[in-house]
Design an enzyme around this catalytic site. Structure first.
Site, PDB file in Angstrom:
ATOM      1  N   ALA A 156       8.901 -54.924 -41.542  1.00 60.11           N
ATOM      2  CA  ALA A 156       7.837 -55.662 -40.862  1.00 60.11           C
ATOM      3  C   ALA A 156       7.863 -57.147 -41.231  1.00 60.11           C
ATOM      4  O   ALA A 156       6.972 -57.896 -40.862  1.00 60.11           O
ATOM      5  CB  ALA A 156       6.485 -55.054 -41.210  1.00 60.11           C
ATOM      6  N   GLY A 157       8.862 -57.564 -42.023  1.00 52.68           N
ATOM      7  CA  GLY A 157       8.925 -58.969 -42.431  1.00 52.68           C
ATOM      8  C   GLY A 157       7.986 -59.285 -43.579  1.00 52.68           C
ATOM      9  O   GLY A 157       7.702 -60.448 -43.865  1.00 52.68           O
ATOM     10  N   LEU A 158       7.521 -58.233 -44.283  1.00 55.01           N
ATOM     11  CA  LEU A 158       6.598 -58.472 -45.401  1.00 55.01           C
ATOM     12  C   LEU A 158       7.293 -58.323 -46.761  1.00 55.01           C
ATOM     13  O   LEU A 158       6.621 -58.249 -47.806  1.00 55.01           O
ATOM     14  CB  LEU A 158       5.393 -57.536 -45.307  1.00 55.01           C
ATOM     15  CG  LEU A 158       4.369 -57.934 -44.232  1.00 55.01           C
ATOM     16  CD1 LEU A 158       3.347 -56.833 -44.014  1.00 55.01           C
ATOM     17  CD2 LEU A 158       3.636 -59.229 -44.606  1.00 55.01           C
ATOM     18  N   ALA A 173      12.577 -56.302 -50.949  1.00 58.93           N
ATOM     19  CA  ALA A 173      12.705 -57.198 -52.108  1.00 58.93           C
ATOM     20  C   ALA A 173      11.663 -56.860 -53.161  1.00 58.93           C
ATOM     21  O   ALA A 173      11.953 -56.853 -54.368  1.00 58.93           O
ATOM     22  CB  ALA A 173      12.556 -58.656 -51.654  1.00 58.93           C
ATOM     23  N   ALA A 174      10.450 -56.527 -52.732  1.00 56.78           N
ATOM     24  CA  ALA A 174       9.382 -56.239 -53.705  1.00 56.78           C
ATOM     25  C   ALA A 174       9.694 -54.975 -54.493  1.00 56.78           C
ATOM     26  O   ALA A 174       9.487 -54.920 -55.714  1.00 56.78           O
ATOM     27  CB  ALA A 174       8.036 -56.111 -52.988  1.00 56.78           C
ATOM     28  N   SER A 202       9.144 -55.883 -48.095  1.00 59.26           N
ATOM     29  CA  SER A 202       9.043 -54.601 -48.792  1.00 59.26           C
ATOM     30  C   SER A 202      10.278 -54.299 -49.657  1.00 59.26           C
ATOM     31  O   SER A 202      10.149 -53.925 -50.832  1.00 59.26           O
ATOM     32  CB  SER A 202       8.811 -53.510 -47.739  1.00 59.26           C
ATOM     33  OG  SER A 202       9.412 -52.326 -48.103  1.00 59.26           O
ATOM     34  N   ASP A 212      13.246 -64.011 -49.760  1.00 60.74           N
ATOM     35  CA  ASP A 212      12.361 -62.867 -50.042  1.00 60.74           C
ATOM     36  C   ASP A 212      12.308 -62.566 -51.539  1.00 60.74           C
ATOM     37  O   ASP A 212      11.228 -62.466 -52.130  1.00 60.74           O
ATOM     38  CB  ASP A 212      12.850 -61.608 -49.307  1.00 60.74           C
ATOM     39  CG  ASP A 212      12.454 -61.595 -47.847  1.00 60.74           C
ATOM     40  OD1 ASP A 212      12.181 -62.676 -47.315  1.00 60.74           O
ATOM     41  OD2 ASP A 212      12.425 -60.504 -47.247  1.00 60.74           O
TER      42      ASP A 212
END
Ligand code: PMV
Length: 315
Positions: free
Chosen positions: A106-108, A112-113, A110, A154
């Protein structure tokens, strides 16, 4: 005698959103991104009850021993890359629990986090705590397995969890808004596959490098100007810069009917500016709002079909 307290380490990393400069950032131009702390990936490492490294990620239906996973499986890759960097070839039995409230594709940020949280928690558990610069560099290696030629924005923003002015290959630059400002983020609900849109932009660039360099250059200029505006607290012109950045992304064919629709709805509901965010063709858009308008803009976006909205203040 009390039983010994089990050793457990947890680490989290936030989601992120790109404010300005996506795609052009891959070609060396600056981009701005901020953490989105309303959504988080959390990893807990504890001693396992079976030999080996057991990874559980209920959100994606994964429960498996590390050696049974493909080495480029994203969670396994983060573990392998860390262990190899630390020169650790065997571990005590481990249990790694991964949970995330960050929507996927979604480009948020996820992916990378989750990588950052795994690397951070596991390195602390193994008594080899790493500096953020190293955590970000290792998470970038995982990103490269999945995105081909990621800029690195990211992993940088989710590792440092601060607003970042990012230029590929340059050392970290954070920035601080003089006045907090509010964004309403809305998800089209359509998965956005960054690798595909990055490859499509690359093909476009190959058709006419001079033309597209000019567009990337203008986007880079917008990112620089936006940083200056944010640092001076004159964020009202940011709305115009968002609109212009969105128009340039449309020229690059990375918008979509749904993204354009939500952008228009946000503007009509009183947003000061709006644009798609991230790879595009799906995923999220962002709108800059006066905080008093945030609820109305979020409501309008939901009525127009957004599957989720997040209101966040950048400070
Ligand atoms: O889709 P996201 O939010 O992961 O962002 C991709 C940003 C791009 O500039 C399109 C690619 C990149 O690696 O910077």
């Amino acid at each position: 005698m009390p039983s010994p307290v089990p050793y457990v380490v947890s680490a989290s990393a936030p989601g992120k959103i790109i404010l300005f400069g996506e795609h052009a950032v891959v070609y060396g131009h600056p981009a701005l991104a901020v953490p989105v702390t309303q959504v988080q990936a959390t990893v807990t490492v504890s001693s396992g009850s079976h030999p080996g490294v057991w990874i559980e990620a209920p959100d994606v239906g994964l429960s498996a021993e590390l050696s049974s996973l493909q080495s480029d499986q994203p969670l396994a890759a983060a573990v392998h890359i860390l262990l190899s960097d630390l020169g650790i070839y065997s571990t005590p039995p481990l249990h790694i629990q991964v949970t995330s409230s960050i929507p996927l594709a979604a480009g948020l940020g996820s992916g990378a986090a989750v990588s950052v949280a795994i690397i951070r928690a596991l390195s602390i558990y193994l008594a080899r705590t790493l500096p953020d610069s190293r955590i970000s560099a290792l998470a970038y290696q995982v990103e490269k397995l999945h995105h081909g030629i990621p800029s690195g924005i990211d992993n940088t923003v989710v590792t440092y969890a601060r607003p970042v002015f990012f230029v590929k290959g340059q050392s970290l630059q954070t920035f601080h808004p003089k006045t907090p400002f509010t964004l309403v983020i809305a998800d089209t609900g359509i998965p956005a596959f960054t690798k595909e849109s990055v490859n499509a932009v690359h093909r476009l660039w190959q058709t006419d490098p001079a033309r597209w360099e000019q567009v990337f250059n203008e986007i880079g200029g917008i990112a620089r100007l936006a940083r200056a505006e944010i640092e001076h607290g004159t964020w009202k012109v940011l709305g115009y810069l968002m609109d212009r950045n969105h128009a340039l992304l449309q020229q690059m064919n990375v918008s979509s009917t749904d993204l354009d629709h939500l952008v228009t709805v946000a503007r009509d509901a009183g947003a000061l500016g709006a644009k798609l965010s991230g790879g595009g063709r799906g995923g999220n858009m962002i709108s800059l709002v006066d905080s008093r308008q945030a609820a109305a803009v979020a409501q309008a976006l939901q009525s127009a079909g957004a599957v989720r909205t997040i209101t966040t203040t950048v400070e």
